[in-house]
Design an enzyme around this catalytic site. Structure first.
Site, PDB file in Angstrom:
ATOM      1  N   HIS A 155       3.257   5.309  -1.036  1.00 53.62           N
ATOM      2  CA  HIS A 155       4.003   3.968  -1.791  1.00 53.62           C
ATOM      3  C   HIS A 155       5.104   3.522  -0.932  1.00 53.62           C
ATOM      4  O   HIS A 155       5.561   2.412  -1.062  1.00 53.62           O
ATOM      5  CB  HIS A 155       4.328   4.192  -3.412  1.00 53.62           C
ATOM      6  CG  HIS A 155       3.061   4.529  -4.107  1.00 53.62           C
ATOM      7  ND1 HIS A 155       2.563   5.621  -4.429  1.00 53.62           N
ATOM      8  CD2 HIS A 155       2.478   3.561  -5.055  1.00 53.62           C
ATOM      9  CE1 HIS A 155       1.524   5.404  -5.099  1.00 53.62           C
ATOM     10  NE2 HIS A 155       1.302   4.104  -5.496  1.00 53.62           N
ATOM     11  N   ASP A 157      -6.628   1.331  -1.595  1.00 49.56           N
ATOM     12  CA  ASP A 157      -5.379   1.508  -2.494  1.00 49.56           C
ATOM     13  C   ASP A 157      -4.656   0.262  -2.435  1.00 49.56           C
ATOM     14  O   ASP A 157      -4.906  -0.697  -1.671  1.00 49.56           O
ATOM     15  CB  ASP A 157      -4.507   2.709  -2.070  1.00 49.56           C
ATOM     16  CG  ASP A 157      -3.939   3.295  -3.066  1.00 49.56           C
ATOM     17  OD1 ASP A 157      -3.726   2.743  -4.243  1.00 49.56           O
ATOM     18  OD2 ASP A 157      -3.438   4.566  -3.097  1.00 49.56           O
TER      19      ASP A 157
END
Length: 631
Positions: free
Chosen positions: A265, A346
Site C-alpha cells: 500500500h 489489487d
C-alpha cells in the site's frame, strides 16, 4: 526505492521472456502485425466457446466492453443516494455529473463494484441488500443488460468489512491453528451465505499467501500460516466452501505476498525467491485453489526478480510489479498453472504499482500482462482516476497497442463468471429477509467451534491456567482497543464480557492501542486491586508503548496472562512472562473461546501455524511450528 540487494541476476531466462512476449503478441494480448483472430472470441481458445456469451460480446460497443473490465468503489448507502456527504465525495472522485452509484454505472457501464465501510456502503443488512439491488437495477437498465459483480473483502479477523449482526470468524491464521480444513470450509461457507443474502456475490478472499516472514507488515494473520501444505489445504477448503454457497472466491495475492517487509500500500515490495523456492513455498496454495475451481485470482504489487528474466536488480531495469508483468500473469499463471478464470488487480491506487509508470499507463500495462479487471479504488487523494484509466484503455485499443480481440477475451471471462454464478438469471436479493439470514444460531455455533479449536496455549510455566474462576478470584482484563470506522478491535471488552457471563468477578480497563504513561500507571494500580491480570496485545513487538504496559504489569507482582490477539510473535518480547496464549484474532468469538479456555471449560487444542522466532536472533526458534499445550 532500493530493493535492498545489488547483485545482478543472470541473464539465462531472457530468451524465455522473449518467447512469452511473442506468444502474447500472437494471442492478441499485445498488438502485433500477425492476425489475432485465431485467439479471439470466435476461436476454440482456453477461455471457452459459449455461443450465448459470444453473441453478447458481438452486440457490445467497445466502450461497453472496456467498462465491463473495471471494478470501482462508490460512496453511499443506496444506488440513488442524495445524501450531501456521499454526493460530495462521489463528485470529488468522479466529477460533478456523478452523484451516486447509478450515475457512475450509467457513465462507465462497469463490470464490478467493491464495498467498503469508509465509503458508507455497509450499514444494516436491509440497507446493504437495498444498495445491491439498486446497483443491479442500474446495471440492467444499460443497453447490454449485464448484471454486476459486487464484492467486498470479508477475510474476517483484521480485514472484515461486514460487521454485526453478521457472523464473525476469527480469521485465517486462527483457522490454520485448528489444523482442520473442515473448519475453513464451514467458516467460508457461512460467510458466503451471509454475503449472498446481502447481494454481495463475490468475496475478495481467501488470502493464499504463505506468511514465512514474521516481519511482514501487511499479511501476518491474514495468512493461514507458514506451511505451504497447511495453507494449501485451508485455501482449497475455503474456495469450496465459498463457491458451493454460490459466491465467487478470490485467491490473493499472486504470485505470493508472504515474504515481504514492505507494505505494498505504501511501497514496492521485493521478494528474492528463486524459481525453486517459489514452486515449493508460494505456488502450492494457488495450485490448490485453482484445482478447487476458484473463480478469481487477485494480483500482488510485488517484484519477484528471480521470476522475471529481464529484471536487472542492479539497475532495476525491466523490474515491474507482478500486476504489470506478462511473464508472471500469463507465463506462470495462465500457461504453467493452467488458470482459466478471471484475474483482478489489487487496488491500482496503491504505491506498489505506481512508482514507475504514469497513471494512464498502469491499466494498459496490466491488461497487456494478462489482467482481466483493473480495480480502481478512488479516494481523491493521490489516486488513479477511473476517467484516466478508462480513456487510456480505449485509446490503447484505438491506437493499436491493445487489440479488440484482447479486450474480448477478458470480457468473455467476466461474462462467463457472471453467467456461471447465475447473475443473468436473477441478481436480486430479498431485502426484508436479509437480516434473518445473518448471525443465525447455527452460524454462530460454527464460529464458536472454530474459536474453540484455534486458541493456542503456548506457555503455562507457573500452572496459572486454567483459572479457578471462583468468587474469590478477581480478574482485571486490560489492554488493546482500536475502534474506528474501519476497525472494530475490542478484545479486552469481549473477553471481560465472556468472563462475567461465566460469573467471574471481572474489571475492565482498556488502554487503547498506544497507552501513555498515565494510562500504564492506572493499569498497574488496578492490577493491585485484583488477583489475576489478563492483558491483550496486538503486535506488541512493534509497539513500544504496548511493551511498556506489559512490562509494568509483569513487574507488578500479580499473576499475568499475556494474550496475543493478532500476530503470535509477542512472547519473544517478554521472555519473563510465565503464561502466554495466542488467539490470532480480536473478534468476539475468539475472545469467548479464550474465556472458556482460561476457565478450563474447553481444553486448548490450537497449534501454532507459524514458528515464533527469538527477538534478538530471528534464525533461532523459541516455539516451533505446530507447538501447543493442553490441560
Amino acid at each position: 526505492m532500493s530493493p535492498g540487494r545489488t547483485d545482478p541476476l543472470t541473464r539465462g531466462r531472457r530468451s524465455r521472456r522473449r518467447l512469452v512476449l511473442a506468444v502474447l503478441a500472437l494471442a492478441g494480448l499485445v498488438a502485433s502485425t500477425s492476425s489475432a483472430t485465431a485467439a479471439g472470441i470466435d476461436g476454440k481458445q482456453a477461455h471457452g466457446n459459449d455461443r450465448w456469451i459470444v453473441k453478447k460480446i458481438r452486440a457490445m460497443t467497445l466502450e461497453e466492453k472496456v467498462g465491463q473490465l473495471f471494478v470501482a468503489n462508490v460512496n453511499g448507502q443506496s444506488a440513488d443516494t442524495t445524501d450531501p456527504a456521499d454526493v460530495a465525495a462521489n463528485q470529488a472522485m468522479y466529477g460533478p455529473t456523478i452523484r451516486n452509484a447509478g450515475e457512475l454505472i450509467d457513465r462507465y457501464k462497469l463490470g464490478g463494484i467493491v464495498y467498503f465501510r469508509w465509503t458508507n456502503n455497509l450499514g444494516e443488512p436491509a440497507q446493504i441488500a437495498h444498495l445491491s439491488n439498486g446497483i443491479q437495477e442500474a446495471a440492467l437498465r444499460q443497453p447490454g443488460r449485464i448484471p454486476m459483480l459486487i464484492a467486498t473483502d470479508q477475510e474476517h479477523g483484521v480485514v472484515s468489512r461486514v460487521w454485526s449482526p453478521a457472523t464473525e470468524f476469527p480469521g485465517n491464521m486462527a483457522l490454520g491453528a485448528t489444523r482442520r480444513p473442515a473448519d475453513s470450509y464451514a467458516a467460508y461457507r457461512v460467510t458466503a451465505r451471509e454475503l449472498g443474502a446481502l447481494g454481495i456475490n463475490q468475496n475478495y478472499a481467501p488470502v493464499a499467501d504463505v506468511n514465512i516472514n514474521p516481519l511482514n507488515p501487511v499479511i501476518g494473520v491474514r495468512s493461514f500460516g507458514e506451511s505451504p501444505d497447511l495453507v494449501s489445504q485451508m485455501t482449497a477448503a475455503a474456495v469450496e466452501g465459498t463457491q458451493r454457497a454460490g459466491v465467487s472466491a478470490t485467491l490473493k495475492h499472486f504470485p505470493g505476498h508472504g515474504d515481504t517487509v514492505t507494505d505494498s500500500h505504501s511501497g514496492v515490495p521485493w521478494i528474492f525467491h528463486t524459481r525453486d523456492q517459489w514452486e515449493q513455498t508460494d505456488a502450492p496454495p494457488f495450485r490448490a485453489g485453482i484445482a478447487a475451481g476458484v473463480d478469481m485470482i487477485m494480483t500482488a504489487h510485488v517484484i519477484m526478480p528471480e521470476l522475471q528474466s529481464d529484471c536487472d536488480v542492479a539497475t532495476q531495469q525491466g523490474c515491474d510489479p507482478a500486476t504489470l508483468d506478462p511473464e508472471i500473469l500469463t507465463g506462470l499463471l495462465r500457461e504453467e498453472l493452467g488458470y482459466r478464470g478471471v484475474v483482478v488487480t489489487d487496488a491500482l491506487n496503491m504505491a506498489g504499482v505506481r512508482e514507475k509508470y504514469g497513471d494512464e499507463r498502469i491499466p494498459v500495462l496490466a491488461l497487456k500482462a494478462g489482467v482481466d479487471m483493473p480495480m480502481m479504488v478512488d479516494t481523491t487523494t493521490d489516486t488513479v482516476s477511473l476517467e484516466v484509466a478508462y480513456n487510456a484503455v480505449l485509446n490503447a485499443v484505438r491506437g493499436g497497442e491493445l487489440t479488440e480481440d484482447r479486450i474480448d477475451q477478458s470480457v468473455y471471462r467476466v461474462l462467463a463468471l457472471k453467467r456461471r454464478r447465475g447473475l443473468f438469471g436473477d441478481p436480486f436479493v430479498g431485502e426484508r429477509r436479509a437480516a434473518r439470514r445473518l448471525g443465525t444460531p447455527p452460524h454462530l455455533a460454527k464460529a464458536q467451534r472454530v474459536g474453540d479449536h484455534s486458541v493456542t496455549l503456548v506457555k503455562n510455566d507457573a500452572g496459572l491456567l486454567p483459572l479457578d474462576g471462583g468468587d474469590a478470584e478477581r480478574v482485571l482484563v486490560t489492554g488493546y482497543r482500536s475502534v474506528s470506522e474501519t476497525s472494530n478491535a475490542e478484545p479486552a471488552a469481549h473477553l471481560a464480557a465472556a468472563l462475567r457471563g461465566e460469573g467471574v468477578p471481572t474489571e475492565l480497563f482498556e488502554t487503547g492501542s498506544a497507552p501513555d504513561a498515565a494510562t500504564i500507571t492506572t493499569a498497574v494500580s488496578r492490577a493491585q486491586a485484583n488477583d489475576v491480570v489478563v492483558v491483550a496485545t496486538s503486535n506488541a513487538s512493534g509497539s513500544a508503548t504496548q511493551r511498556d504496559l506489559v512490562s509494568a504489569l509483569l513487574a507488578s507482582g500479580k499473576p499475568v496472562v499475556l494474550v496475543a490477539t493478532r500476530n503470535p510473535y509477542d512472547i519473544a518480547s517478554f521472555p519473563q512472562a510465565a503464561t502466554y496464549v495466542a488467539t490470532y484474532s480480536w473478534t468476539k468469538p475468539a475472545m469467548q473461546a479464550l474465556g472458556r479456555i482460561l476457565l478450563g471449560e474447553v481444553n486448548p487444542v490450537g497449534r501454532l501455524p507459524v514458528r515464533i522466532p527469538a527477538a534478538d536472533n530471528p534464525e533461532a526458534t523459541l516455539y516451533p511450528f505446530g507447538f501447543g499445550l493442553g490441560y
